[in-house]
Scaffold this motif. Structure first.
Motif, short mmCIF file in Angstrom:
data_model
loop_
_atom_site.label_atom_id
_atom_site.label_comp_id
_atom_site.label_asym_id
_atom_site.label_seq_id
_atom_site.Cartn_x
_atom_site.Cartn_y
_atom_site.Cartn_z
N ARG A 233 0.83 -1.21 0.00
CA ARG A 233 0.00 0.00 0.00
C ARG A 233 0.86 1.25 0.00
O ARG A 233 1.93 1.31 0.64
N LYS A 251 -3.68 9.82 -4.58
CA LYS A 251 -3.62 8.50 -5.21
C LYS A 251 -3.28 7.45 -4.18
O LYS A 251 -2.33 7.59 -3.42
N GLU A 252 -4.07 6.40 -4.13
CA GLU A 252 -3.82 5.26 -3.25
C GLU A 252 -3.54 4.05 -4.14
O GLU A 252 -4.34 3.74 -5.02
N THR A 253 -2.43 3.38 -3.89
CA THR A 253 -2.08 2.21 -4.68
C THR A 253 -2.04 0.99 -3.78
O THR A 253 -1.34 0.97 -2.76
N GLN A 254 -2.79 -0.02 -4.17
CA GLN A 254 -2.77 -1.29 -3.45
C GLN A 254 -2.21 -2.35 -4.40
O GLN A 254 -2.76 -2.58 -5.48
N THR A 255 -1.12 -2.97 -3.98
CA THR A 255 -0.48 -4.01 -4.80
C THR A 255 -0.93 -5.38 -4.30
O THR A 255 -0.72 -5.73 -3.14
N LYS A 261 -1.75 -4.03 -9.60
CA LYS A 261 -1.95 -2.81 -8.83
C LYS A 261 -3.37 -2.27 -9.03
O LYS A 261 -3.86 -2.20 -10.16
N GLU A 262 -4.00 -1.90 -7.92
CA GLU A 262 -5.30 -1.24 -7.95
C GLU A 262 -5.09 0.20 -7.48
O GLU A 262 -4.69 0.43 -6.33
N ILE A 263 -5.32 1.15 -8.38
CA ILE A 263 -5.02 2.55 -8.09
C ILE A 263 -6.30 3.36 -7.97
O ILE A 263 -7.05 3.51 -8.94
N HIS A 265 -7.80 7.01 -7.43
CA HIS A 265 -7.27 8.33 -7.76
C HIS A 265 -8.38 9.37 -7.69
O HIS A 265 -9.51 9.12 -8.09
#
Length: 295
Positions: A233, A251-255, A261-263, A265
Motif C-alpha cells: 500500500r 492517489k492510493e495504490t494497493q499491490t 496494482k489497484e489505483i 485516484h
C-alpha cells in the motif's frame, strides 16, 4: 499538609502553561483564512477500486475549524463556558460516493486535529453505508503514543470489537498538510492505515512500519508520499506548495499478492469557501452546481 501546597501550585502552573505550541506557523495569516467562520469545500472526480474493478465516483473534502472538548472529544455547544476544556481543532470530513453494479457506496471519514497545540489528531471516525448494511469505526487518542478504537459492524466475524493502536494515524496526515506540511513526521513511522482502507480490506487494526517523505513537484506543487514497508500500500497527496496548502489530488495504490496494482485516484474539480451549514434552502441548491457535485 504543608508540603502539599507547593505541589498544588506547581500542578496549576503547569496546567496554565499548557502544551507545546506548533512552531514555524504564521498564525496571523493562518487565522485570517481558517478562523473566518467559513469552511473550505473541494470536490473531486474519483476513481475508486472495489471488488477488483475501477468505479467512477465523487469525493469531497471539507475543512473547517471548530471548538472541541478535550475530555469528551465532541464539538462544544457553549465554548465560552468550557474553560480549559476547549481546544481548537481543524476538522476534515472526507466523503466518497461510488456505485458497485446495482448498489451504491456512501463512505465518510472525519479527522479532528489540534490547530495551535503541537499534537496529533484527537479523534477519527469512519462510516460506510451500502445495501448490505453499515459499519462505524471510532478511534480516540489515549496518550502521546497510542489510540483506542471501537468497530461496530454488521459482519458476524467483526461484530462489535475494541482495539488499541500504538503509533500515529494515516488519516491525520491530511490535516497536518493543511495546518503546515512541516508538522508531518518524516522518515520511518509506525502508522495505522486509513480507516476507509481498513473498511474496504477488512484487515485488522494494527499499526505498520512505513516511510513518509515530502518533495517539490514544481514551483507551485508539492507531494507527500507514504509507503508501507510491506509494499502492498502507498498514499500520495499532491498539494499547493504555499499556504493554505490546498489539496489538489491524491492517489492510493494497493499491490495485490500477484503483483497487480489497484489505483484509486481523485483529482480536484472545484473549490469554494462558504458557511455551508447556513445554506440549506431550496434556493441554495445552485451552489452544488458551482461545486460540480453529481452525487
Amino acid at each position: 499538609m504543608k508540603n502539599l501546597l507547593p505541589i498544588t501550585y506547581v500542578v496549576l502552573l503547569l496546567m496554565a502553561c499548557g502544551t507545546e505550541k506548533r512552531s514555524e506557523i504564521d498564525f496571523t495569516e493562518w487565522g485570517n483564512y481558517w478562523f473566518q467562520g467559513k469552511a473550505e469545500i473541494s470536490s473531486f472526480d474519483l476513481v475508486q477500486y472495489r471488488y477488483g474493478e475501477a468505479r467512477e465516483g465523487e469525493g469531497v473534502l471539507i475543512f473547517v475549524t471548530e471548538d472541541f472538548s478535550r475530555k469528551k472529544h465532541v464539538k462544544l455547544d457553549d465554548p465560552e463556558k468550557a474553560g480549559r476544556d476547549k481546544i481548537s481543532v481543524l476538522k476534515m470530513n472526507q466523503t466518497r460516493d461510488f456505485v458497485t453494479g446495482i448498489y451504491p457506496y456512501h463512505m465518510m471519514l472525519s479527522a479532528f486535529t489540534p490547530t495551535k497545540e503541537k499534537s496529533y489528531g484527537l479523534k477519527f471516525t469512519a462510516s460506510s453505508q451500502e445495501w448490505c448494511g453499515q459499519t462505524y469505526t471510532q478511534v480516540n487518542k489515549k496518550n502521546e503514543s497510542s489510540y483506542q478504537g471501537k468497530l461496530y459492524s454488521y459482519f458476524e466475524a467483526e461484530g462489535d470489537a475494541s482495539f488499541t493502536v500504538n503509533g500515529i494515524m494515516e488519516d491525520d496526515l491530511w490535516n497536518l498538510i493543511r495546518i503546515n506540511p512541516s508538522e508531518i513526521p518524516l522518515g520511518s513511522v509506525k502508522i495505522l492505515p486509513s480507516l476507509l482502507y481498513q473498511r474496504l480490506s477488512h484487515k485488522e487494526f494494527e499499526a505498520e512500519d512505513a516511510f513518509i517523505k515530502l518533495s517539490k513537484l514544481s514551483e507551485s506543487r508539492s507531494i507527500m508520499e507514504l509507503n508501507y514497508s510491506s509494499g502492498f500500500r502507498s498514499l500520495e497527496i499532491t498539494f499547493e506548495h504555499e499556504f493554505p496548502f490546498p489539496i489538489l489530488e491524491w492517489k492510493e495504490t494497493q499491490t495485490k499478492s500477484n503483483g497487480d496494482k489497484e489505483i484509486t485516484h481523485a483529482k480536484r474539480k472545484a473549490v469554494k469557501i462558504i458557511d455551508y451549514w447556513k445554506r440549506n434552502k431550496l434556493e441554495d441548491e445552485f451552489l452544488r452546481d458551482e461545486l460540480k457535485l453529481r452525487f
